[in-house]
Design a protein around this motif. Structure first.
Motif, PDB file in Angstrom:
ATOM      1  N   SER B  39     -13.022  54.217  37.806  1.00 25.72           N
ATOM      2  CA  SER B  39     -13.138  55.037  36.583  1.00 25.72           C
ATOM      3  C   SER B  39     -12.822  54.242  35.311  1.00 25.72           C
ATOM      4  O   SER B  39     -12.153  54.734  34.395  1.00 25.72           O
ATOM      5  CB  SER B  39     -12.207  56.257  36.651  1.00 25.72           C
ATOM      6  N   PHE B  40     -13.299  52.998  35.266  1.00 24.00           N
ATOM      7  CA  PHE B  40     -13.013  52.136  34.099  1.00 24.00           C
ATOM      8  C   PHE B  40     -13.795  52.640  32.888  1.00 24.00           C
ATOM      9  O   PHE B  40     -14.998  52.850  32.954  1.00 24.00           O
ATOM     10  CB  PHE B  40     -13.431  50.688  34.419  1.00 24.00           C
ATOM     11  N   LYS B  41     -13.107  52.870  31.764  1.00 25.11           N
ATOM     12  CA  LYS B  41     -13.832  53.280  30.553  1.00 25.11           C
ATOM     13  C   LYS B  41     -13.059  52.842  29.303  1.00 25.11           C
ATOM     14  O   LYS B  41     -11.824  52.669  29.331  1.00 25.11           O
ATOM     15  CB  LYS B  41     -14.081  54.792  30.534  1.00 25.11           C
ATOM     16  N   VAL B  42     -13.815  52.628  28.241  1.00 31.83           N
ATOM     17  CA  VAL B  42     -13.211  52.237  26.960  1.00 31.83           C
ATOM     18  C   VAL B  42     -13.501  53.364  25.972  1.00 31.83           C
ATOM     19  O   VAL B  42     -14.657  53.729  25.773  1.00 31.83           O
ATOM     20  CB  VAL B  42     -13.815  50.902  26.443  1.00 31.83           C
ATOM     21  N   ASN B  43     -12.449  53.908  25.376  1.00 27.99           N
ATOM     22  CA  ASN B  43     -12.616  55.000  24.398  1.00 27.99           C
ATOM     23  C   ASN B  43     -12.476  54.477  22.970  1.00 27.99           C
ATOM     24  O   ASN B  43     -11.543  53.730  22.676  1.00 27.99           O
ATOM     25  CB  ASN B  43     -11.557  56.088  24.630  1.00 27.99           C
ATOM     26  N   GLN B  44     -13.377  54.900  22.104  1.00 29.50           N
ATOM     27  CA  GLN B  44     -13.357  54.562  20.665  1.00 29.50           C
ATOM     28  C   GLN B  44     -13.313  53.056  20.419  1.00 29.50           C
ATOM     29  O   GLN B  44     -12.848  52.593  19.377  1.00 29.50           O
ATOM     30  CB  GLN B  44     -12.148  55.218  19.978  1.00 29.50           C
ATOM     31  N   VAL B  48      -8.383  51.503  26.633  1.00 30.39           N
ATOM     32  CA  VAL B  48      -8.980  51.281  27.951  1.00 30.39           C
ATOM     33  C   VAL B  48      -8.250  52.145  28.976  1.00 30.39           C
ATOM     34  O   VAL B  48      -7.019  52.121  29.042  1.00 30.39           O
ATOM     35  CB  VAL B  48      -8.874  49.785  28.347  1.00 30.39           C
ATOM     36  N   PHE B  50      -8.328  53.284  33.154  1.00 35.18           N
ATOM     37  CA  PHE B  50      -8.884  53.075  34.497  1.00 35.18           C
ATOM     38  C   PHE B  50      -7.827  53.444  35.539  1.00 35.18           C
ATOM     39  O   PHE B  50      -6.650  53.657  35.197  1.00 35.18           O
ATOM     40  CB  PHE B  50      -9.374  51.631  34.700  1.00 35.18           C
ATOM     41  N   GLU B  73     -14.660  45.597  35.837  1.00 33.28           N
ATOM     42  CA  GLU B  73     -15.581  46.695  36.153  1.00 33.28           C
ATOM     43  C   GLU B  73     -15.106  47.397  37.417  1.00 33.28           C
ATOM     44  O   GLU B  73     -14.260  46.866  38.162  1.00 33.28           O
ATOM     45  CB  GLU B  73     -17.013  46.169  36.308  1.00 33.28           C
ATOM     46  N   ASP B  74     -15.628  48.552  37.635  1.00 35.59           N
ATOM     47  CA  ASP B  74     -15.233  49.330  38.814  1.00 35.59           C
ATOM     48  C   ASP B  74     -15.479  48.538  40.092  1.00 35.59           C
ATOM     49  O   ASP B  74     -16.468  47.816  40.216  1.00 35.59           O
ATOM     50  CB  ASP B  74     -16.032  50.645  38.882  1.00 35.59           C
TER      51      ASP B  74
END
Lengths: 70, 368
Positions: B39-44, B48, B50, B73-74
């Protein structure tokens, strides 16, 4: 004389030597001038040799610390 | 604030969270947790999020984008260095300070992703490469002054050339702190009033983990943006890092970096002697040419002089012949006679022939 200037002089002297030598291949070559120029070139080459032999590098460890933001 | 009732400690929610965090901080000020990223994600573009997980569980992680030094990455196996924390919303998470791939596969994958990304940006393009001045007057070196690689580098420079000002920034060249220290040293040299001619980043051989500092994205970008041309000499010939690829010039080893940086004084001396030697045949050729020219001129002069003399001799002969023709004795020998005296009737005259003299009297004088 600082090391930097000395080092520049080696480069300049080498350039000058190349210029002097290039004259012997050029259209302006005159036998009357050749000996004088050859002697100058020889002297310059000897100076470069002496510079190369005698010059030492100057190593300074910078006092700035890099292990944290300044 | 906590209150006690029947030996049970009662907390407000906020106090309980604060106490839990204090306890966690005391017990685990810093932990390393190894697991697989999910569930790796970068907001705004800043934050980060995950999870790290294994077969038995999963824990949420939080960090900032600028703490992220490698592409993640995942599915990638990683080790995070973090502080455990209970959020005000009761969610347990790890506040991550550093994250690095774990295991050969993950490290390789991460490196490939970063390389592809930087390549796409053109950071390794040949057009970006600048030529290093040879020889430089001032060199900045970034290395660990205690390393064998640095010692080799300095020894070879000193053996080959002199008169250079070498400023050395002593930094760590392996471990988590190394990239930031090298970045600061690069920034230091790039902000000097009098810039060095070259910045050389030097490190001897080591394991791939030791050399991983030179695959750090911010460091690679700092090398790429250096105002001063860069030379990177890291590890052994077989080792290639992203720092090598982005540098203006890559050296296979620290020793090779020294060889690239400065010429060999012995070669220069030899070349100068050759230069001078090369002049001598030219001088001899010119002497020979002038000698030939002088000989030719002399020969021409002799020929002209000789022709002049011959011409004069011929002229004299001609005059001599003419004089001879006009000589009276020559005329007399041809049968003519020379008459001397007055040609009046009754006068005595003398007639000269080539072999006789005759005295005679004039009897008649008639006009023709």
């Amino acid at each position: 004389m600082s090391t930097k200037n000395k080092s520049q002089t080696i480069t300049e002297k080498t350039d000058q030597l190349r210029e002097l030598v290039a004259w012997f291949d050029g259209d302006d070559f005159l036998l009357e001038e050749a000996m004088q120029r050859f002697e100058s070139a020889q002297k310059l080459a000897e100076e470069i040799e002496a510079d190369l032999k005698n010059l030492k590098n100057e190593i300074t460890i910078v006092s700035q610390k890099f292990d944290e933001d300044v | 604030m906590a209150s006690q009732n029947n030996s049970v400690v009662r907390f407000s929610v906020s106090d309980f969270i604060a106490l839990t965090n204090q306890t966690l901080e005391y017990a685990y000020p810093s932990v390393e947790v190894e697991g697989e990223v999910g569930s790796f994600k970068v907001n705004q573009g800043k934050f980060v999020f995950f999870d790290v997980k294994d077969a038995g569980g999963s824990v949420g992680c939080f960090m900032t984008v600028w703490q992220l030094r490698v592409p993640i990455e995942d599915g990638m196996k990683v080790i995070v260095t973090a502080t455990p924390k209970l959020t005000p919303w009761g969610k347990f998470s790890l506040t991550v300070r550093t994250i690095r791939p774990s295991g050969e596969g993950a490290i390789k994958k991460s490196l490939e992703m970063l390389q592809a990304k930087l390549e796409k940006e053109g950071l390794f393009a040949d057009e970006r490469k600048r030529v290093l001045p040879l020889p430089p007057n001032r060199v900045a070196v970034i290395s660990s002054t205690q390393s064998a690689g640095y010692a080799d580098f300095i020894k070879i420079i000193n053996d080959r050339w002199g008169g250079i000002q070498i400023d050395v920034a002593h930094v760590q060249v392996q471990g988590a702190a190394a990239p930031d220290q090298i970045i600061r040293a690069l920034q230091y040299f790039n902000s000097q009033q009098e810039l060095p001619d070259v910045i050389a980043i030097i490190r001897g051989g080591g394991s791939s983990d030791d050399l991983s500092a030179f695959n750090d994205e911010p460091l690679v970008r700092e090398i790429a943006s250096s105002r001063v041309p860069t030379l990177v000499g890291i590890g052994h010939e077989i080792d290639t890092s992203l720092a090598d690829m982005v540098a203006d010039r890559r050296a296979a080893t620290p020793s090779n970096a020294a060889q690239i940086l400065v010429p060999d004084a012995t070669d220069v001396r030899r070349a100068n002697r050759q230069l001078l030697k090369g002049v001598v045949p030219n001088i001899f050729r010119m002497i020979e040419s002038q000698r030939r020219e002088a000989r030719m001129q002399l020969s021409l002069m002799l020929r002209i002089t000789s022709e002049n003399i011959e011409q004069q001799v011929n002229q004299l002969e001609h005059t001599r012949r003419l004089m001879n023709e006009l000589d009276p004795s020559t005329v007399l020998s041809r049968g003519y006679a020379l008459i001397r005296g007055d040609l009046n009737v009754g006068s005595m005259i003398e007639i000269e022939k080539h072999d006789i003299l005759v005295k005679a009297e004039v009897k008649h004088v008639n006009k023709k």
